[in-house]
Enzyme design. Sequence first.
Site, PDB file in Angstrom:
ATOM      1  N   LYS A  18      63.623 -10.337  25.771  1.00 21.32           N
ATOM      2  CA  LYS A  18      64.452 -11.249  26.574  1.00 21.32           C
ATOM      3  C   LYS A  18      64.836 -12.491  25.789  1.00 21.32           C
ATOM      4  O   LYS A  18      65.921 -13.031  25.966  1.00 21.32           O
ATOM      5  CB  LYS A  18      63.749 -11.625  27.873  1.00 21.32           C
ATOM      6  CG  LYS A  18      63.751 -10.486  28.873  1.00 21.32           C
ATOM      7  CD  LYS A  18      63.579 -10.956  30.299  1.00 21.32           C
ATOM      8  CE  LYS A  18      63.712  -9.797  31.262  1.00 21.32           C
ATOM      9  NZ  LYS A  18      63.263 -10.116  32.630  1.00 21.32           N
TER      10      LYS A  18
ATOM     11  N   LYS B  12      65.670   1.762  27.447  1.00 18.32           N
ATOM     12  CA  LYS B  12      65.410   1.940  28.885  1.00 18.32           C
ATOM     13  C   LYS B  12      66.664   1.632  29.704  1.00 18.32           C
ATOM     14  O   LYS B  12      67.458   0.768  29.328  1.00 18.32           O
ATOM     15  CB  LYS B  12      64.214   1.055  29.242  1.00 18.32           C
ATOM     16  CG  LYS B  12      64.364   0.206  30.426  1.00 18.32           C
ATOM     17  CD  LYS B  12      63.204  -0.705  30.670  1.00 18.32           C
ATOM     18  CE  LYS B  12      63.788  -2.106  30.935  1.00 18.32           C
ATOM     19  NZ  LYS B  12      62.934  -3.037  31.610  1.00 18.32           N
TER      20      LYS B  12
ATOM     21  N   LYS C  81      69.302  -2.832  34.572  1.00 19.68           N
ATOM     22  CA  LYS C  81      70.388  -3.352  35.402  1.00 19.68           C
ATOM     23  C   LYS C  81      71.142  -4.474  34.714  1.00 19.68           C
ATOM     24  O   LYS C  81      72.214  -4.862  35.171  1.00 19.68           O
ATOM     25  CB  LYS C  81      69.851  -3.786  36.767  1.00 19.68           C
ATOM     26  CG  LYS C  81      68.697  -4.748  36.730  1.00 19.68           C
ATOM     27  CD  LYS C  81      68.005  -4.855  38.094  1.00 19.68           C
ATOM     28  CE  LYS C  81      66.674  -5.569  37.957  1.00 19.68           C
ATOM     29  NZ  LYS C  81      65.733  -5.293  39.007  1.00 19.68           N
TER      30      LYS C  81
HETATM   31  P1  TYM Z   1      61.938  -5.103  37.417  1.00 21.02           P
HETATM   32  O1  TYM Z   1      62.612  -5.837  38.520  1.00 21.02           O
HETATM   33  O2  TYM Z   1      62.546  -5.156  36.066  1.00 21.02           O
HETATM   34  O3  TYM Z   1      61.777  -3.589  37.812  1.00 21.02           O
HETATM   35  C1  TYM Z   1      61.226  -3.208  39.066  1.00 21.02           C
HETATM   36  C2  TYM Z   1      60.400  -1.932  38.904  1.00 21.02           C
HETATM   37  O4  TYM Z   1      61.204  -0.873  38.394  1.00 21.02           O
HETATM   38  C3  TYM Z   1      60.608  -0.325  37.228  1.00 21.02           C
HETATM   39  N1  TYM Z   1      61.670   0.056  36.278  1.00 21.02           N
HETATM   40  C4  TYM Z   1      61.787   1.259  35.733  1.00 21.02           C
HETATM   41  N2  TYM Z   1      61.058   2.374  35.856  1.00 21.02           N
HETATM   42  C5  TYM Z   1      61.447   3.452  35.153  1.00 21.02           C
HETATM   43  N3  TYM Z   1      62.536   3.465  34.337  1.00 21.02           N
HETATM   44  C6  TYM Z   1      63.295   2.356  34.178  1.00 21.02           C
HETATM   45  N4  TYM Z   1      64.361   2.377  33.396  1.00 21.02           N
HETATM   46  C7  TYM Z   1      62.928   1.186  34.896  1.00 21.02           C
HETATM   47  N5  TYM Z   1      63.456  -0.064  34.974  1.00 21.02           N
HETATM   48  C8  TYM Z   1      62.665  -0.749  35.828  1.00 21.02           C
HETATM   49  C9  TYM Z   1      59.750  -1.441  36.675  1.00 21.02           C
HETATM   50  O5  TYM Z   1      58.725  -0.936  35.836  1.00 21.02           O
HETATM   51  C10 TYM Z   1      59.236  -2.091  37.923  1.00 21.02           C
HETATM   52  O6  TYM Z   1      58.114  -1.390  38.415  1.00 21.02           O
HETATM   53  N6  TYM Z   1      58.140  -8.147  36.329  1.00 21.02           N
HETATM   54  C11 TYM Z   1      58.588  -7.098  37.214  1.00 21.02           C
HETATM   55  C12 TYM Z   1      58.581  -7.490  38.680  1.00 21.02           C
HETATM   56  C13 TYM Z   1      57.272  -7.998  39.168  1.00 21.02           C
HETATM   57  C14 TYM Z   1      56.131  -7.222  39.511  1.00 21.02           C
HETATM   58  C15 TYM Z   1      55.146  -8.160  39.926  1.00 21.02           C
HETATM   59  C16 TYM Z   1      55.867  -5.858  39.504  1.00 21.02           C
HETATM   60  C17 TYM Z   1      56.962  -9.304  39.372  1.00 21.02           C
HETATM   61  N7  TYM Z   1      55.697  -9.408  39.826  1.00 21.02           N
HETATM   62  C18 TYM Z   1      53.887  -7.731  40.335  1.00 21.02           C
HETATM   63  C19 TYM Z   1      54.583  -5.446  39.928  1.00 21.02           C
HETATM   64  C20 TYM Z   1      53.619  -6.374  40.327  1.00 21.02           C
HETATM   65  C21 TYM Z   1      60.015  -6.729  36.849  1.00 21.02           C
HETATM   66  O7  TYM Z   1      60.732  -7.494  36.261  1.00 21.02           O
HETATM   67  O8  TYM Z   1      60.409  -5.529  37.325  1.00 21.02           O
END
Ligand code: TYM
Length: 336
Positions: free
Chosen positions: A117, A199, A202
């Site tokens: 990032k 990966k 979005k």
């Molecule tokens: P975020 O918002 O980027 O993604 C949300 C969830 O989707 C999963 N994910 C994917 N899984 C498979 N393939 C992909 N291409 C893919 N892109 C995203 C992510 O692994 C995630 O589970 N930091 C986290 C949000 C967060 C969080 C937490 C998660 C904040 N606090 C506490 C769990 C527990 C994030 O940015 O996810």
Amino acid sequence: MEQQIQKKRIFSGIQPTGNLTLGNYIGALRNFNLLQDEYDCLYSIVDMHAMTVRQNPAELRKACLRTMSIFLASGLDPQKNIIYFQSQVPQHAELAWILNCFTYMGELQRMTQFKDKAAKHADNINAGLFTYPVLMAADILLYQTDLVPIGEDQRQHLELCRDVGQRFNAVYGDVFTIPEGYFPKVGARVMSLQEPTRKMSKSDPEDTYIAILDKPEIIRKKLRRAVTDCENRVVYDPEKQPGVANLMSILSALSGMSMDAITAEYDGKGYGIFKDAVADAVIAALEPIQKRYDEISADKAYLQEVLQSGAERASNIAHRTMLKVRKKIGYAPFKL
Ligand code: TYM
């Protein structure tokens, strides 16, 4: 006397920014749905995490409600699960500060997501971006979480959360439950349709991902244009054929077919037929969500009820943990 068996607790979060993708669905949201009966679940729309990159306030507000509507449209039941906005439970920030004091700079410097990032937003490498994993640890530890359903890209953050929780417990006794991760068997890392070694994200250009709200004809078009290779084989080999392997994983995750079964069915028939089968499976999974989404996102009274009850129920649990933490670390008591 009726005996209540304490269910294990789940916490997970999704950032509200951008369009939620098929990666978010397969990696996380689908599992949220599969786990909602067996566990006591909290699912948060983590708008505080979104602040690490510049946001347009009006857009962010809309994106938050859109994400909550997608959670509900995907089948999450707001009676069974606590669905809420992170920023409406101030204890997340309160605990994050304390945990900042138990996290080492070196640990945060090793986080690959921070490095990625920081490279992407070189003009805004703020302290929040750096300490983001600490806020995430606070999210999880605040609710005495047993299990965290996430995609592969969040594994390193979860490890850090466990380390920080254990470090805190080692000083103050068993304050926090130390959580385990829960990863999908296939589809824990859905890849970009155009660059299948990265990966699906979005924040990348539109043609690289499928959004949960993409209409069927768009989904089909994007999948037909997905990068494959010139081998013309439908065989699972992520090294040699990452594009085909990614499409096979998507199909397998959504249909339950094994990789061997997919090969038996589609190898030798050409990529057109295979890609259409993937599109059919994706459309079958997403179309019902889109139909419910239109109704739910228009129902302001319902959303209001969900967000209010979610924030209240989450705050109650968070409050209990914070009382314990405050006492253990020696903050001044409210009552002498
Ligand atoms: P975020 O918002 O980027 O993604 C949300 C969830 O989707 C999963 N994910 C994917 N899984 C498979 N393939 C992909 N291409 C893919 N892109 C995203 C992510 O692994 C995630 O589970 N930091 C986290 C949000 C967060 C969080 C937490 C998660 C904040 N606090 C506490 C769990 C527990 C994030 O940015 O996810």
